[in-house]
Write a protein that holds these residues in place. Structure first.
Motif, PDB file in Angstrom:
ATOM      1  N   GLY A  48      40.047 -94.192  37.491  1.00 32.42           N
ATOM      2  CA  GLY A  48      40.007 -94.994  38.715  1.00 32.42           C
ATOM      3  C   GLY A  48      40.378 -96.450  38.464  1.00 32.42           C
ATOM      4  N   GLU A  49      40.239 -96.869  37.215  1.00 24.14           N
ATOM      5  CA  GLU A  49      40.636 -98.244  36.856  1.00 24.14           C
ATOM      6  C   GLU A  49      42.127 -98.441  37.175  1.00 24.14           C
ATOM      7  OE1 GLU A  49      39.221 -99.066  32.905  1.00 24.14           O
ATOM      8  OE2 GLU A  49      40.586-100.740  32.583  1.00 24.14           O
ATOM      9  N   GLU A  50      42.902 -97.372  36.909  1.00 21.88           N
ATOM     10  CA  GLU A  50      44.351 -97.469  37.116  1.00 21.88           C
ATOM     11  C   GLU A  50      44.718 -97.479  38.597  1.00 21.88           C
ATOM     12  OE1 GLU A  50      42.692 -94.818  36.436  1.00 21.88           O
ATOM     13  OE2 GLU A  50      43.657 -92.969  37.073  1.00 21.88           O
ATOM     14  N   LEU A 108      46.121-106.219  31.543  1.00 20.66           N
ATOM     15  CA  LEU A 108      47.312-106.598  30.769  1.00 20.66           C
ATOM     16  C   LEU A 108      46.906-107.279  29.458  1.00 20.66           C
ATOM     17  CD1 LEU A 108      50.216-106.055  31.308  1.00 20.66           C
ATOM     18  CD2 LEU A 108      50.438-108.291  32.392  1.00 20.66           C
ATOM     19  N   VAL A 109      45.841-108.062  29.518  1.00 22.92           N
ATOM     20  CA  VAL A 109      45.314-108.668  28.280  1.00 22.92           C
ATOM     21  C   VAL A 109      44.868-107.552  27.335  1.00 22.92           C
ATOM     22  CG1 VAL A 109      43.403-110.046  27.346  1.00 22.92           C
ATOM     23  CG2 VAL A 109      44.640-110.846  29.370  1.00 22.92           C
ATOM     24  N   PHE A 136      51.758-100.341  38.054  1.00 24.31           N
ATOM     25  CA  PHE A 136      51.562-101.427  37.090  1.00 24.31           C
ATOM     26  C   PHE A 136      50.945-100.876  35.784  1.00 24.31           C
ATOM     27  CE2 PHE A 136      48.063-104.190  35.600  1.00 24.31           C
ATOM     28  CZ  PHE A 136      48.817-105.133  34.933  1.00 24.31           C
ATOM     29  N   PHE A 137      49.930-100.037  35.915  1.00 22.76           N
ATOM     30  CA  PHE A 137      49.322 -99.445  34.704  1.00 22.76           C
ATOM     31  C   PHE A 137      50.329 -98.569  33.954  1.00 22.76           C
ATOM     32  CE2 PHE A 137      44.849-100.020  33.588  1.00 22.76           C
ATOM     33  CZ  PHE A 137      44.399-100.823  34.622  1.00 22.76           C
ATOM     34  N   ARG A 138      51.062 -97.756  34.709  1.00 25.16           N
ATOM     35  CA  ARG A 138      52.050 -96.882  34.045  1.00 25.16           C
ATOM     36  C   ARG A 138      53.022 -97.708  33.221  1.00 25.16           C
ATOM     37  NH1 ARG A 138      53.246 -92.929  39.256  1.00 25.16           N
ATOM     38  NH2 ARG A 138      51.633 -91.384  38.781  1.00 25.16           N
TER      39      ARG A 138
END
Ligand code: GLC
Length: 522
Positions: A367-369, A353-354, A447-449
């Motif tokens: 894969g981070e997502e 988020l930062v 959350f990533f989306r």
């Protein structure tokens, strides 16, 4: 900003697809380009603007594609050129750009040039394409200088000459299967120009340039002051990298790329002096440079702030958009770096988020997502050359390259139809598959989306950030649109007063931001 603030890449979200690990379309256990094409709807839904593909050129795969034997063809394991054409077309139809990895510092030892150099012997024009030297000591039995390979051991290998006797040594900053090219030889640039044009004319939108601070070597190849370096690292005094001659090479590359004004070049630049870093981004050199300070920062408010300030300062010096990355195929995944388990995941989400609140260009590694951690792999499956080169003391980078889990309850989790994936997938990833997270509120994928969607909706991210006063352990910066990003790196909740929370990396607790979390508020 002096360089194209309106260019498509100037605030893009790039997704790094490690092609071996993204998705396998043909059941051989290795990901491929048709697999990436199959995943495009998923990527479009994630909201990415562009892909960076690690090298897919013809390669014996000693360093999984970073050892290129034919720079103008796609390896059959990835589906050949036709598969790339299909991917470019399908990606463009979804408004997603495709950038490829280029490896100009070295070739594979199986490249026809290197094979010809070995066959032609000392003093030949063929050897002039690489860095061959006489050894030192009696009968040249020692390497020409003390340089070490980034993967461990000497950076020189002695060859057997056509007459059957031991002879010259050749330089390889990486594996012996990756001989360094001699950039003093104009043939080397001419060939790279052909390669650049070849891919650009096929519709590729740009390049990530491998070891962009390598290529040029100092005259006389002076010894390193110290060879006692951590694997995969080097400092600013290191004669192997960042020699001034490299800038002429980048100017040459830029001249060619300028014939395709939409194309972007992104250099892998492991240079930490800001003035030196900025030189790579002068208006006639690279468009963008990877800045790795955020990767190196611990989960700590001061370290994170310093990394951000430093990266912004470097970008500002260069007049180029800053770039942000938390992980890639060379470093441990951030979930594990930040402590692993639930805390590691919470921190990784907070840092995402930062990163997504910052101006400039963001890179998300496949894969981070999903919140994937590094995998502790057994010795017998390790493939990274670092493992053998370090006499099996360094495990290398395989742990961050394990294939993506898509669906199902057991490996290979829809990645492949073969259970025999090129690296084994851990059974506990059943909880992390795309299918398990898709549409599930609070999942890392959702959350990533949402965070990427919100980032795209923020029309003004500016070029810098305004730091706000905060208690120790908390970080807060505001963008020109009034949105503030807060990071709580303390061990206690932080009140958010009555501001509107646009998104948080973890559920608020009675209106407070819990430890190891971040939020955007307006
Ligand atoms: C870069 C790549 C890395 C590769 C090396 C040699 O650092 O990111 O994966 O091993 O170059 O090409």
């Amino acid at each position: 900003m002096t360089q194209s603030p309106d260019a498509w890449w100037s605030r893009a979200v790039f997704y790094q697809a490690y092609p071996r690990s993204f998705r396998d379309s043909n059941g051989d256990g290795v990901g491929d380009l048709d697999g990436v094409t199959d995943g495009l709807d998923y990527l479009a839904r994630l909201g990415v603007d562009a892909l960076w593909l690690n090298p897919v050129m013809v390669s014996p795969m000693a360093d999984h594609g970073y050892d290129v034997a034919d720079p103008r063809d796609v390896d059959p394991i990835f589906g050949g050129l036709d598969a790339l054409d299909r991917l470019i077309e399908a990606a463009h139809a979804r408004d997603i750009k495709i950038t490829m990895d280029l490896v100009p510092n070295h070739t594979s030892s199986r490249h026809p040039w290197f094979e010809a150099a070995l066959a032609a012997g000392p003093g030949s024009a063929q050897r002039e394409r690489y860095v061959f030297r006489e050894g030192s000591g009696d009968a040249g039995i020692h390497p020409p200088n003390n340089w070490v390979s980034v993967f461990g051991g000497p950076a020189w290998t002695r060859v057997v000459e056509p007459d059957g006797n031991p002879g010259e040594w050749y330089l390889h900053l990486f594996d012996p299967e990756q001989p360094d090219l001699n950039w003093e030889n104009p043939e080397v640039f001419d060939d790279l120009e052909k390669t650049l044009r070849f891919w650009l004319e096929r519709g590729v939108d740009g390049f990530r340039i491998d070891v962009a601070h390598g290529m040029s070597k100092p005259p006389g190849l002076p010894d390193m002051a110290t060879t006692d370096l951590a694997m995969l690292s080097h400092d600013s005094q290191d004669p192997r990298f960042n020699h001034d001659g490299v800038h002429d090479i980048h100017r040459g590359i830029r001249t060619v790329v300028n014939d395709h004004p939409e194309a972007v070049t992104i250099g892998e630049i492991w240079v930490f002096d800001n003035e030196d870093f900025a030189k790579y981004l002068r208006p006639d050199e690279l468009h963008l440079g990877f800045n790795f300070r955020l990767v190196r920062a611990e989960f700590d408010a001061i370290e994170v702030r310093e990394a951000i300030e430093n990266s912004l300062a470097a970008a500002d010096l260069a007049g180029s958009p800053p770039t942000w990355t938390l992980s890639n195929h060379d470093v441990d995944r951030e979930v594990s770096r930040y402590g692993g388990g639930e805390i590691g995941l919470a921190r990784a989400r907070a840092m995402a988020l930062v990163m997504l609140a910052l101006p400039g260009v963001v890179f998300v590694y496949n894969g981070e997502e999903l919140g994937l951690p590094n995998v502790d792999l057994p010795d017998e499956v390790l493939q990274d050359p670092v493992w053998e080169r370090s006499d099996r003391t360094e495990r290398g980078r395989d742990g961050c390259r394990v294939p993506m889990p898509w669906s199902g309850e057991a490996p290979p989790f829809g990645f492949s139809s073969s259970p025999d994936t090129w690296l084994p997938m851990p059974p506990e990833w059943a909880a992390l598959t795309v299918a398990k997270q898709d549409g599930v509120e609070g999942s890392t994928l959702e959350f990533f989306r949402r965070a990427i969607e919100l980032r795209h909706g923020r029309t003004d991210l500016g070029t810098g950030v305004e730091w706000l006063a905060t208690p120790t352990g908390v970080l807060a910066f505001r963008g020109p649109d009034g949105v503030t990003c807060l990071l709580n790196a303390t061990d206690h909740p932080v009140p958010l007063s009555d501001e509107d929370v646009l998104i948080s990396s973890a559920p608020l607790v009675r209106g407070d931001l819990p430890p190891n979390a971040a939020a955007w508020v307006s």
